[in-house]
Design a protein around this motif. Structure first.
Motif, mmCIF file in Angstrom:
data_model
loop_
_atom_site.group_PDB
_atom_site.id
_atom_site.type_symbol
_atom_site.label_atom_id
_atom_site.label_comp_id
_atom_site.label_asym_id
_atom_site.label_seq_id
_atom_site.Cartn_x
_atom_site.Cartn_y
_atom_site.Cartn_z
ATOM 1 N N MET A 1 0.799 -1.207 0.000
ATOM 2 C CA MET A 1 0.000 0.000 0.000
ATOM 3 C C MET A 1 0.846 1.278 0.000
ATOM 4 O O MET A 1 0.542 2.179 -0.770
ATOM 5 N N PRO A 2 1.876 1.366 0.842
ATOM 6 C CA PRO A 2 2.631 2.616 0.831
ATOM 7 C C PRO A 2 3.221 2.954 -0.536
ATOM 8 O O PRO A 2 3.143 4.106 -0.980
ATOM 9 N N VAL A 16 -0.985 8.432 3.739
ATOM 10 C CA VAL A 16 -0.888 6.975 3.578
ATOM 11 C C VAL A 16 -1.275 6.293 4.884
ATOM 12 O O VAL A 16 -2.032 5.315 4.902
ATOM 13 N N GLY A 17 -0.765 6.810 5.993
ATOM 14 C CA GLY A 17 -1.111 6.247 7.304
ATOM 15 C C GLY A 17 -2.605 6.292 7.572
ATOM 16 O O GLY A 17 -3.187 5.342 8.100
ATOM 17 N N THR A 19 -4.973 6.137 5.425
ATOM 18 C CA THR A 19 -5.719 5.179 4.595
ATOM 19 C C THR A 19 -5.868 3.822 5.284
ATOM 20 O O THR A 19 -6.781 3.064 4.969
ATOM 21 N N TYR A 20 -4.993 3.531 6.237
ATOM 22 C CA TYR A 20 -5.088 2.262 6.962
ATOM 23 C C TYR A 20 -6.318 2.216 7.872
ATOM 24 O O TYR A 20 -6.702 1.150 8.352
ATOM 25 N N LEU A 21 -6.925 3.363 8.113
ATOM 26 C CA LEU A 21 -8.137 3.376 8.928
ATOM 27 C C LEU A 21 -9.263 2.575 8.274
ATOM 28 O O LEU A 21 -10.054 1.926 8.956
ATOM 29 N N ILE A 23 -9.151 -0.174 6.339
ATOM 30 C CA ILE A 23 -9.001 -1.613 6.574
ATOM 31 C C ILE A 23 -9.124 -1.922 8.066
ATOM 32 O O ILE A 23 -9.677 -2.957 8.454
ATOM 33 N N GLY A 24 -8.647 -1.015 8.918
ATOM 34 C CA GLY A 24 -8.753 -1.214 10.362
ATOM 35 C C GLY A 24 -10.192 -1.268 10.839
ATOM 36 O O GLY A 24 -10.562 -2.115 11.660
ATOM 37 N N LEU A 102 -10.248 2.602 -0.940
ATOM 38 C CA LEU A 102 -10.557 2.596 0.491
ATOM 39 C C LEU A 102 -11.758 1.709 0.789
ATOM 40 O O LEU A 102 -11.771 0.967 1.781
ATOM 41 N N GLN A 105 -10.554 -1.834 0.466
ATOM 42 C CA GLN A 105 -9.724 -2.188 1.617
ATOM 43 C C GLN A 105 -10.591 -2.475 2.844
ATOM 44 O O GLN A 105 -10.328 -3.421 3.589
ATOM 45 N N GLY A 109 -10.618 -6.094 4.682
ATOM 46 C CA GLY A 109 -10.391 -6.230 6.123
ATOM 47 C C GLY A 109 -11.534 -6.969 6.798
ATOM 48 O O GLY A 109 -11.317 -7.856 7.629
#
Length: 197
Positions: A1-2, A16-17, A19-21, A23-24, A102, A105, A109
């Motif tokens: 992803m990064p 980028v960080g 965007t992990y929300l 999937i989280g 998003l 993702q 997840g």
């Protein structure tokens, strides 16, 4: 992803960080809802086979089709995961809007958490006397395979591009996952009985 989000979408490290929300949140929601569905499937299967659930001393798994109860919707989850994973790869390949990535993702997840949780729960049910060992063995195996996958995915993407790589990964996990789920449903109880002899 990064690498994807930095190179294709020109996002900063902070973006980028963030965007992990997506999937989280999918992982958290998948874990919560799948736990409820697993309980419903257990009760439904118990009702179908006339099995009385004993909440005080626990249930005797020797006569209960726990394999069927836990994997009731596994095939649906695995097929959905295949389609979403392949869609994600082609969305990356075509540089789809970031919102599409998003959403995909989030769905990945959600689905992958449901699949892992379903089979981890089955492992604990089948090996109730050694539940922590069974769970740890499942997690070590999954993490080792994940580490290997991470090591080879970037060279594959560099040579084949996102769409093809995710199609291959989706097909491999889909076929092996469906095969395993079907085998567990067909042979699980027989194997458990043989192990108890």
């Amino acid at each position: 992803m990064p690498a994807l989000l930095t190179n294709y979408y020109n996002l900063s490290e902070l973006q980028v960080g963030l965007t992990y929300l997506a999937i989280g949140v999918g992982v958290a929601l998948g874990g919560f809802l799948n736990g409820k569905f697993l309980d419903i499937n257990y009760r439904r299967t118990a009702g179908e086979v006339g099995f009385t659930i004993n909440k005080i001393s626990g249930d005797d798994m020797r006569s209960f089709p726990i394999d069927e109860a836990r994997t009731r919707f596994a095939n649906v989850l695995i097929l959905l995961d295949f389609f979403i994973l392949v869609s994600y790869g082609w969305a990356c390949a075509t540089k789809a809007p970031i919102e599409v990535l998003l959403v995909l993702q989030f769905l990945l997840g959600f689905l992958q958490t449901c699949i892992v949780q379903t089979f981890n729960t089955l492992l604990v049910d089948v090996f109730a006397a050694n539940a922590s060992t069974a769970s740890a063995a499942g997690n070590v195996t999954r993490c080792a395979l994940s580490a290997g996958g991470v090591a080879i995915v970037q060279p594959l993407i560099d040579s084949l591009r996102y769409g093809y790589v995710f199609t291959i990964i989706g097909a491999m996990t889909g076929i092996s996952g469906l095969g395993a789920a079907i085998l567990i449903r067909l042979k699980g109880m027989k194997w458990r009985r043989q192990r108890q002899i």
